[in-house]
Design a protein around this motif. Structure first.
Motif, short mmCIF file in Angstrom:
data_model
loop_
_atom_site.label_atom_id
_atom_site.label_comp_id
_atom_site.label_asym_id
_atom_site.label_seq_id
_atom_site.Cartn_x
_atom_site.Cartn_y
_atom_site.Cartn_z
N LEU A 117 -28.37 2.29 -34.22
CA LEU A 117 -27.75 1.32 -35.11
C LEU A 117 -27.46 0.02 -34.37
N PRO A 118 -27.46 -1.11 -35.07
CA PRO A 118 -27.16 -2.40 -34.43
C PRO A 118 -25.64 -2.59 -34.28
N ASP A 124 -22.22 13.36 -27.53
CA ASP A 124 -23.65 13.03 -27.55
C ASP A 124 -24.17 12.92 -28.98
N LEU A 125 -23.59 13.70 -29.89
CA LEU A 125 -23.98 13.60 -31.29
C LEU A 125 -23.68 12.20 -31.83
N PHE A 126 -22.50 11.68 -31.47
CA PHE A 126 -22.14 10.32 -31.89
C PHE A 126 -23.05 9.29 -31.23
N LYS A 127 -23.29 9.45 -29.94
CA LYS A 127 -24.10 8.47 -29.22
C LYS A 127 -25.52 8.42 -29.78
N ALA A 128 -26.03 9.57 -30.18
CA ALA A 128 -27.39 9.60 -30.75
C ALA A 128 -27.46 8.79 -32.02
N LEU A 130 -25.29 12.16 -40.76
CA LEU A 130 -25.24 12.56 -39.35
C LEU A 130 -23.87 12.31 -38.75
N VAL A 131 -23.25 11.19 -39.11
CA VAL A 131 -21.92 10.87 -38.59
C VAL A 131 -20.89 11.90 -39.06
N LEU A 132 -20.95 12.28 -40.32
CA LEU A 132 -19.99 13.25 -40.85
C LEU A 132 -20.13 14.59 -40.16
N ALA A 133 -21.36 15.04 -39.95
CA ALA A 133 -21.56 16.31 -39.24
C ALA A 133 -21.00 16.23 -37.83
N ALA A 134 -21.25 15.10 -37.15
CA ALA A 134 -20.73 14.93 -35.79
C ALA A 134 -19.21 14.87 -35.78
N MET A 135 -18.60 14.27 -36.81
CA MET A 135 -17.15 14.17 -36.88
C MET A 135 -16.51 15.55 -37.03
N VAL A 136 -17.11 16.41 -37.84
CA VAL A 136 -16.58 17.77 -38.01
C VAL A 136 -16.66 18.55 -36.70
N ILE A 137 -17.80 18.44 -36.00
CA ILE A 137 -17.95 19.11 -34.72
C ILE A 137 -16.94 18.56 -33.70
N ALA A 158 -18.25 0.84 -25.90
CA ALA A 158 -16.83 1.11 -26.09
C ALA A 158 -16.58 2.59 -26.35
N PHE A 159 -17.45 3.20 -27.14
CA PHE A 159 -17.29 4.63 -27.41
C PHE A 159 -17.63 5.44 -26.16
N SER A 160 -18.71 5.09 -25.48
CA SER A 160 -19.14 5.85 -24.31
C SER A 160 -18.07 5.86 -23.22
N TYR A 161 -17.46 4.69 -23.00
CA TYR A 161 -16.47 4.59 -21.93
C TYR A 161 -15.07 4.97 -22.39
N GLY A 162 -14.95 5.46 -23.63
CA GLY A 162 -13.68 5.99 -24.08
C GLY A 162 -13.25 7.19 -23.26
N ALA A 163 -14.22 7.83 -22.60
CA ALA A 163 -13.89 8.96 -21.73
C ALA A 163 -12.99 8.53 -20.57
N LEU A 164 -13.00 7.25 -20.21
CA LEU A 164 -12.12 6.78 -19.14
C LEU A 164 -10.66 6.90 -19.53
N ALA A 165 -10.36 6.55 -20.78
CA ALA A 165 -8.98 6.69 -21.26
C ALA A 165 -8.57 8.15 -21.28
N THR A 166 -9.46 9.02 -21.75
CA THR A 166 -9.15 10.45 -21.78
C THR A 166 -8.96 11.00 -20.38
N THR A 167 -9.80 10.56 -19.43
CA THR A 167 -9.68 11.01 -18.05
C THR A 167 -8.33 10.63 -17.46
N ALA A 168 -7.91 9.39 -17.70
CA ALA A 168 -6.61 8.94 -17.18
C ALA A 168 -5.47 9.78 -17.77
N LEU A 169 -5.54 10.07 -19.05
CA LEU A 169 -4.49 10.86 -19.70
C LEU A 169 -4.48 12.29 -19.18
#
Length: 431
Positions: A400-401, A391-395, A330-337, A408-419
């Motif tokens: 997973l534990p 959302d594919l990554f978040k799912a 699932l992670v690999l499919a999400a990474m390609v997308i 950290a991944f979810s709020y990575g959008a803050l860094a992208t927004t600032a840029l």
């Protein structure tokens, strides 16, 4: 298929100083054949699988090429981005351009077509020799794109780029040879056989680390990313678009093809430290690049740091796939997308730097709308391609534990927004 891969290479062989400006159509047309074949293979059964596979035991150590279904979206994105960026490049060098045509058209055209050949070829190569040949061709031919303008800053960036490229190739070659030796088969192994050899080897961690670093140089991995913020601002804008949108994904493809990701017959405990390192470096890249990038004074430099930040998210997910093999598919499919989504939108944002300078009137409004959509896609606002990819990554992470990694991944959008806000300010306000 053979002709579609080497179409750009054959075009480069025909370019001379005298006919270069009559060959500018190659910038647009060269990626189209492989793009058409890839699209047809994705949506229909018109092309038999035998036509998408080339095999010859007498070439290299055993040549093996095929159109991989799992990488088809990346191949289609790569072909489309190279062709679209070629429109801008052809305009820059055309004698009919409103502004004075740039010099050294023949050199630029040759380097462009050779780099394109390498970028497309590595996506279809299954044998180690072909993959390394295409990867090296793309890497070293791109040097000509980086230094094209021959300004002091371009030559400095080119020096850093070529030094990092040689270091990366050294790690890559050592890792590929060692991984091939670890397979222990009587025939020359293919790329897909390397992961099993790595986990079964007593030196698996060292081999995987060499491949991680070697491909990481191209992928903008934190710590070996130094060439990115230097090369992108000085290269011609169309070259910057393909450098960040398509070529940077070559490192990701190398990781996906060679590292031991997924359920293998041998235990993967020997590469657990690499998984932790990938997660840590991914976080540093995702957040650190955002902090540094917002203080940059050039729009293309901001986009370069944005690429490092986005690739940091992919590096983090690579670490998750290494640590939790059951989730790897699932992670690999999400990474390609995610990589395909990033390539399209980042390419548009880079091309927007040149588009913004040339546009006026209604065209300026069109530019604003297109770049706003691309920026919102990268940020991942609701109902955007970025939201879907993330959302594919978040799912996957939700099951997973992983502790604070989800946040950290979810709020990575803050860094992208600032840029993206910094990019908008530099593009539309600052002179």
């Amino acid at each position: 298929m053979l002709l579609t891969i080497f179409f750009a290479f054959l075009g480069a062989c025909t370019v001379t100083e005298q006919n270069a400006r009559r060959r500018l159509w190659l910038l647009i047309a060269a990626p189209i054949p492989i793009g058409i074949i890839t699209l047809m293979s994705m949506i229909s059964e018109l092309i038999p699988s035998s036509a998408l596979h080339i095999e010859s035991a007498s070439i290299f150590l055993g040549l093996d090429w095929s159109l991989k279904p799992q990488l088809a979206p990346l191949l289609l994105m790569t072909a489309a981005l190279w062709s679209f960026a070629g429109i801008f490049a052809a305009r820059d060098f055309s004698p009919a351009a409103k502004t004075k045509a740039k010099p050294h058209a023949a050199r630029f055209l040759r380097c462009w077509l050779l780099t394109l050949t390498g970028n497309l070829g590595l996506l279809v190569a299954n044998d180690i020799a072909s993959f390394y040949l295409f990867f090296a061709l793309m890497t070293f031919a791109a040097y000509g794109l980086v230094i094209h303008d021959e300004t002091p800053s371009a030559l400095k960036a080119g020096k850093v780029y070529i030094i990092m490229a040689v270091i990366g190739e050294a790690f890559l070659l050592a890792g590929l040879i060692s991984a091939a030796a670890s397979v222990g088969s009587e025939h020359t192994p293919l790329l897909q056989e390397l992961p099993q050899g790595i986990v079964s080897s007593d030196h698996g961690l060292s081999i995987a680390t060499a491949l991680f670093i070697g491909f990481g140089v191209k992928a903008g991995l934190a710590g070996v990313h130094w060439w990115l913020p230097l090369a992108h601002p000085v290269a011609p804008t169309p070259a910057s678009a393909v450098l960040s949108g398509a070529m940077i994904k070559a490192g990701l493809v190398g990781w996906l093809l060679t590292l031991p990701i997924g359920n293998l017959s041998e235990p993967q405990a020997n590469i657990a430290p690499l998984a932790s390192a990938a997660i840590l470096l991914g976080l540093i890249g995702a957040w650190g690049a955002g902090v540094v990038g917002v203080f940059s004074g050039k729009a293309k430099t901001v986009l370069a740091y944005s690429s490092i930040s986005q690739m940091g998210m992919l590096t983090l997910m690579l670490g998750v796939a290494l640590r939790y093999p059951d989730s790897a598919a699932l992670v690999l499919a999400a990474m390609v997308i995610f990589a395909s989504h990033h390539g399209v939108n980042k390419g548009l944002l880079f091309l927007g730097v040149a588009w913004r300078k040339a546009a006026s009137g209604v065209g300026l409004t069109v530019v604003a709308v297109v770049l706003t959509v691309a920026a919102l896609n990268l940020i991942g606002v609701p109902w955007s391609s970025g939201a879907y990819a993330k959302d594919l990554f978040k799912a996957v992470l939700a099951d997973l534990p992983v502790g604070i990694l989800y946040a950290a991944f979810s709020y990575g959008a803050l860094a992208t927004t600032a840029l993206m806000l910094r990019y908008a300010y530099l593009l539309w306000q600052k002179r």
